[in-house]
Design an enzyme around this catalytic site. Structure first.
Site, PDB file in Angstrom:
ATOM      1  N   LYS A 174       6.279   3.692  -7.139  1.00  0.00           N
ATOM      2  CA  LYS A 174       5.311   2.139  -7.447  1.00  0.00           C
ATOM      3  C   LYS A 174       4.968   1.590  -5.852  1.00  0.00           C
ATOM      4  O   LYS A 174       6.106   1.526  -4.888  1.00  0.00           O
ATOM      5  CB  LYS A 174       6.435   1.617  -7.932  1.00  0.00           C
ATOM      6  CG  LYS A 174       5.885  -0.129  -8.685  1.00  0.00           C
ATOM      7  CD  LYS A 174       5.297  -0.588  -8.125  1.00  0.00           C
ATOM      8  CE  LYS A 174       5.282  -1.553  -6.927  1.00  0.00           C
ATOM      9  NZ  LYS A 174       3.801  -2.000  -6.097  1.00  0.00           N
ATOM     10  N   ARG A 178      -1.616  -2.736  -2.546  1.00  0.00           N
ATOM     11  CA  ARG A 178      -2.826  -3.821  -1.377  1.00  0.00           C
ATOM     12  C   ARG A 178      -3.365  -2.065  -1.282  1.00  0.00           C
ATOM     13  O   ARG A 178      -4.750  -2.726  -0.792  1.00  0.00           O
ATOM     14  CB  ARG A 178      -2.171  -4.419  -0.301  1.00  0.00           C
ATOM     15  CG  ARG A 178      -1.090  -5.298  -0.314  1.00  0.00           C
ATOM     16  CD  ARG A 178      -0.892  -6.009   1.098  1.00  0.00           C
ATOM     17  NE  ARG A 178      -0.199  -7.684   0.054  1.00  0.00           N
ATOM     18  CZ  ARG A 178      -0.157  -8.044  -0.771  1.00  0.00           C
ATOM     19  NH1 ARG A 178      -1.158  -7.973  -1.403  1.00  0.00           N
ATOM     20  NH2 ARG A 178       0.616  -9.150  -0.769  1.00  0.00           N
ATOM     21  N   CYS A 282       6.519  -0.763  10.484  1.00  0.00           N
ATOM     22  CA  CYS A 282       8.264  -1.460  10.782  1.00  0.00           C
ATOM     23  C   CYS A 282       8.448  -0.840  12.674  1.00  0.00           C
ATOM     24  O   CYS A 282       9.601  -1.328  12.703  1.00  0.00           O
ATOM     25  CB  CYS A 282       9.041  -0.953  10.009  1.00  0.00           C
ATOM     26  SG  CYS A 282       8.916   1.431  10.120  1.00  0.00           S
TER      27      CYS A 282
HETATM   28  P1  NAD Z   1       6.892  -6.457   0.969  1.00  0.00           P
HETATM   29  O1  NAD Z   1       8.293  -6.248   0.670  1.00  0.00           O
HETATM   30  O2  NAD Z   1       6.073  -7.300   0.427  1.00  0.00           O
HETATM   31  O3  NAD Z   1       6.554  -5.070  -0.412  1.00  0.00           O
HETATM   32  C1  NAD Z   1       7.350  -3.865  -0.429  1.00  0.00           C
HETATM   33  C2  NAD Z   1       7.266  -3.516  -1.852  1.00  0.00           C
HETATM   34  O4  NAD Z   1       8.408  -4.291  -3.032  1.00  0.00           O
HETATM   35  C3  NAD Z   1       5.156  -3.417  -2.573  1.00  0.00           C
HETATM   36  O5  NAD Z   1       5.777  -2.811  -3.403  1.00  0.00           O
HETATM   37  C4  NAD Z   1       5.834  -4.523  -3.752  1.00  0.00           C
HETATM   38  O6  NAD Z   1       4.644  -4.688  -4.768  1.00  0.00           O
HETATM   39  C5  NAD Z   1       6.763  -5.009  -3.754  1.00  0.00           C
HETATM   40  N1  NAD Z   1       7.538  -6.614  -4.034  1.00  0.00           N
HETATM   41  C6  NAD Z   1       6.603  -7.477  -3.251  1.00  0.00           C
HETATM   42  N2  NAD Z   1       7.908  -8.071  -3.738  1.00  0.00           N
HETATM   43  C7  NAD Z   1       8.444  -8.257  -4.341  1.00  0.00           C
HETATM   44  C8  NAD Z   1       9.051  -8.826  -5.146  1.00  0.00           C
HETATM   45  N3  NAD Z   1       9.721 -10.319  -5.205  1.00  0.00           N
HETATM   46  N4  NAD Z   1      10.173  -8.356  -6.118  1.00  0.00           N
HETATM   47  C9  NAD Z   1      10.186  -7.429  -6.333  1.00  0.00           C
HETATM   48  N5  NAD Z   1       9.204  -6.259  -5.447  1.00  0.00           N
HETATM   49  C10 NAD Z   1       8.643  -6.902  -4.907  1.00  0.00           C
HETATM   50  O7  NAD Z   1       6.530  -5.569   2.378  1.00  0.00           O
HETATM   51  P2  NAD Z   1       5.244  -5.350   2.934  1.00  0.00           P
HETATM   52  O8  NAD Z   1       4.422  -6.345   3.007  1.00  0.00           O
HETATM   53  O9  NAD Z   1       3.816  -4.353   1.642  1.00  0.00           O
HETATM   54  O10 NAD Z   1       5.707  -4.313   3.548  1.00  0.00           O
HETATM   55  C11 NAD Z   1       5.847  -4.735   5.188  1.00  0.00           C
HETATM   56  C12 NAD Z   1       7.046  -4.972   5.069  1.00  0.00           C
HETATM   57  O11 NAD Z   1       7.861  -3.635   5.320  1.00  0.00           O
HETATM   58  C13 NAD Z   1       7.489  -5.635   6.863  1.00  0.00           C
HETATM   59  O12 NAD Z   1       8.510  -5.859   6.696  1.00  0.00           O
HETATM   60  C14 NAD Z   1       7.700  -4.135   7.261  1.00  0.00           C
HETATM   61  O13 NAD Z   1       8.867  -4.526   8.184  1.00  0.00           O
HETATM   62  C15 NAD Z   1       8.666  -3.750   5.898  1.00  0.00           C
HETATM   63  N6  NAD Z   1       8.928  -1.728   6.435  1.00  0.00           N
HETATM   64  C16 NAD Z   1       9.867  -1.063   6.811  1.00  0.00           C
HETATM   65  C17 NAD Z   1      10.066  -0.134   6.961  1.00  0.00           C
HETATM   66  C18 NAD Z   1      11.482   0.306   7.026  1.00  0.00           C
HETATM   67  O14 NAD Z   1      11.605   1.405   7.620  1.00  0.00           O
HETATM   68  N7  NAD Z   1      12.618  -0.075   7.939  1.00  0.00           N
HETATM   69  C19 NAD Z   1       8.612   0.874   6.817  1.00  0.00           C
HETATM   70  C20 NAD Z   1       7.709   0.664   7.000  1.00  0.00           C
HETATM   71  C21 NAD Z   1       7.435  -1.111   6.104  1.00  0.00           C
END
Ligand code: NAD
Length: 501
Positions: A174, A178, A282
């Site tokens: 999934k 974006r 991240c």
């Molecule tokens: P996000 O948490 O908004 O989204 C991640 C995923 O969750 C997406 O597929 C989205 O569709 C889904 N999602 C969003 N809101 C949701 C909800 N309310 N309920 C269920 N699913 C939901 O993150 P983003 O903005 O796409 O990515 C950036 C974030 O990811 C930053 O916080 C970054 O630090 C983090 N990140 C962490 C790592 C790591 O390895 N720790 C790696 C990459 C990104």
């Protein structure tokens, strides 16, 4: 006409039956580039059912057959590197060289997965009691769903799927809504590599689709990467539904600069690590912690380098940095920098109002450097996830360690120093999962595992590498006796032992 981006279910591209769509943007132009089909309940059920059937058959495929597919996939992926990078740049905005770099890091995980036979060898103990042997081995968990963020639309799915598939599972991706095109491209490559239908699927959607996967009785495990609040929610919801979960969250990565560091090296690395990919990594360094006189020694070098960063559309050959992902991200970054200013921090380089010529509607923010930030300011407490480097000044290494350890995040950190003692003290005492010594982005190679501590990871396992293999498999221990002649030995009602005690 805009393109439509479809699901990939049971080996076929399909708009599904959900009916709803959502626009996908090119962040450099601000224009809609495609319409994304969102999954309905029927699509979700069909995907999970296909994955279930495929998982049972795939788990029976020999390791030789599974790795043959992995090797072919590796070849196809390597040959598609530039094409995939262009897709990433068009929907994410990062510069082409950076996008190609993320494909390269994903490729490393595929290569690790090609050697999965080594990781699945198991253990054997001969003659643990007279005539009795024990062997332990690992079997796939079944159907795994991967939920991934926007910032690495190729690399993060490839942190998961190759290892899950090589170990004999079916994988449902999934991706972020974006920048979803790369995941469909990758699904086509898996099919071309000979992967049976249903072993790799792509299902598009937002919260509803995620919830459907977290609660579906036929999904066995969830790998999540995204922001901390969603990671926590995913971990709680999916574990409450009996699933195995690894949920990687957000970050606030500190780089400590000691007074004995090479300040040019530190300034170069900090600039690239803070502003590369517009700070949307991240592992981006978002806080520089300058110890003692390091602050005064490094600050002018940082100003000069931040001013030299070339911000442009990601396809411009010498661009260093592209736009951020959405207008909402831009507004959040501007708000946090504004709050820092009001709270008394010094804005040394201000990218809030940057306009890129001929891209006036793009979501651009320029490199921003904020000095004299304290741990109470929102610029310190919030994950900004944009091209902003904040500078915090402390007097000693001890103070730096206390600051980093008090932060709720624990993803990555780095120390710049020429002292082995300072480096060793820092790496041993810091409560962070990945540490770099004079290395700003210490993303482990594929045969180590990636993961943070504290609010940067919920669950027991890091991702990819040996931890990935453990996460996608279950252990089994078999105790065996093969007597020479079958004769009744009489029942014993004592608890079985090796006979030693
Ligand atoms: P996000 O948490 O908004 O989204 C991640 C995923 O969750 C997406 O597929 C989205 O569709 C889904 N999602 C969003 N809101 C949701 C909800 N309310 N309920 C269920 N699913 C939901 O993150 P983003 O903005 O796409 O990515 C950036 C974030 O990811 C930053 O916080 C970054 O630090 C983090 N990140 C962490 C790592 C790591 O390895 N720790 C790696 C990459 C990104």
């Amino acid at each position: 006409m805009t393109t439509s981006i479809k699901h990939f279910i049971n080996g076929q591209e399909t708009p599904g039956s959900g009916g709803a769509t959502q626009p996908v943007y090119n962040p450099a132009t601000g224009q809609v580039s495609a319409e994304l089909h969102l999954a309905g309940q029927e699509d979700l059920d069909a995907t999970v059912a296909a994955a279930r059937t495929a998982a049972d058959a795939w788990a029976e495929a020999s390791i030789a057959k599974r790795t043959a597919v992995l090797f072919k996939f590796r070849e196809l992926l390597a040959a598609s590197r530039d094409e995939l990078a262009a897709i990433v740049t068009s929907e994410h905005g990062k510069v082409l060289s950076d996008a190609a770099g993320e494909v390269g890091r994903g490729l490393e995980v595929v290569e690790y997965a090609c050697g999965v036979s080594q990781s699945l060898k198991g253990e054997f103990s001969d003659q643990v009691a007279t005539g009795i042997d024990v062997h332990s081995f690992r079997q796939p968990v079944g159907v795994v769903a991967g939920i991934t963020p926007f910032n690495f639309p190729v690399m993060v799915p490839l942190w998961m799927a190759p290892v899950a598939i090589a170990t004999g599972n079916a994988f449902i991706l999934k991706p972020s809504e974006r920048d979803p095109s790369a995941s469909v491209f990758i699904a086509r490559l898996w099919k071309q590599a000979g992967l049976p239908d249903g072993v790799f699927s792509v299902l598009h959607g937002g919260k509803e689709t995620v919830d459907g996967l977290l609660t579906h009785p036929d999904v066995d495990a969830i790998s999540f990467v995204g922001s901390t609040p969603i990671a926590k929610y995913v971990h709680e919801t999916a574990t409450a539904h009996g699933k195995r979960v690894q949920a990687l969250g957000g970050a606030k990565n500190h780089a400590v600069v000691m007074p004995d560091a090479d300040m040019d090296v530190a300034a170069d690395h900090l600039t690239a690590a803070a502003f590369g990919s517009a700070g949307q990594r991240c592992m981006a360094i978002s806080v520089a912690v300058a110890v003692g006189e390091a602050g005064d020694l490094v600050v002018d070098k940082l100003i000069q380098r931040a001013n030299d960063v070339k911000v442009a559309e990601g396809t411009v050959p010498d661009a260093d940095m592209g736009p951020v992902i959405t207008p909402q991200s831009k507004a959040r970054i501007q708000r946090i920098v504004g709050e820092a200013e009001q709270d008394g921090a010094a804005i040394l380089v201000d990218g809030r109002d940057l306009v890129v010529q001929d891209h006036e509607d793009g979501f651009f923010v320029g490199p921003t450097l904020v000095d004299r930030v304290t741990s109470e300011m929102s610029a310190y407490t919030e994950e900004i996830f944009g091209p902003v480097l904040v500078l915090v000044r402390v007097d000693t290494l001890e103070e730096a360690i206390e600051l980093v350890n008090a932060n709720p995040y624990g993803n990555g950190t780095a120390i710049f120093t020429s002292s082995g003692y300072a480096a060793r003290t820092y790496t041993r005492r810091i409560h962070v999962g990945m540490v770099g010594v004079n290395v700003p982005l210490p993303v482990p190679v594929a045969w180590h595992s990636f993961g943070g501590w504290k609010d940067s990871l919920f669950g027991d396992h890091h991702i990819y590498g040996p931890d990935g293999v453990r996460f996608y498999t279950r252990g089994k221990a078999v105790t065996t006796r093969w007597p020479e002649v079958s004769e009744a030995s009489g029942a014993s009602f004592a608890f079985p032992s090796s006979g030693k005690h």
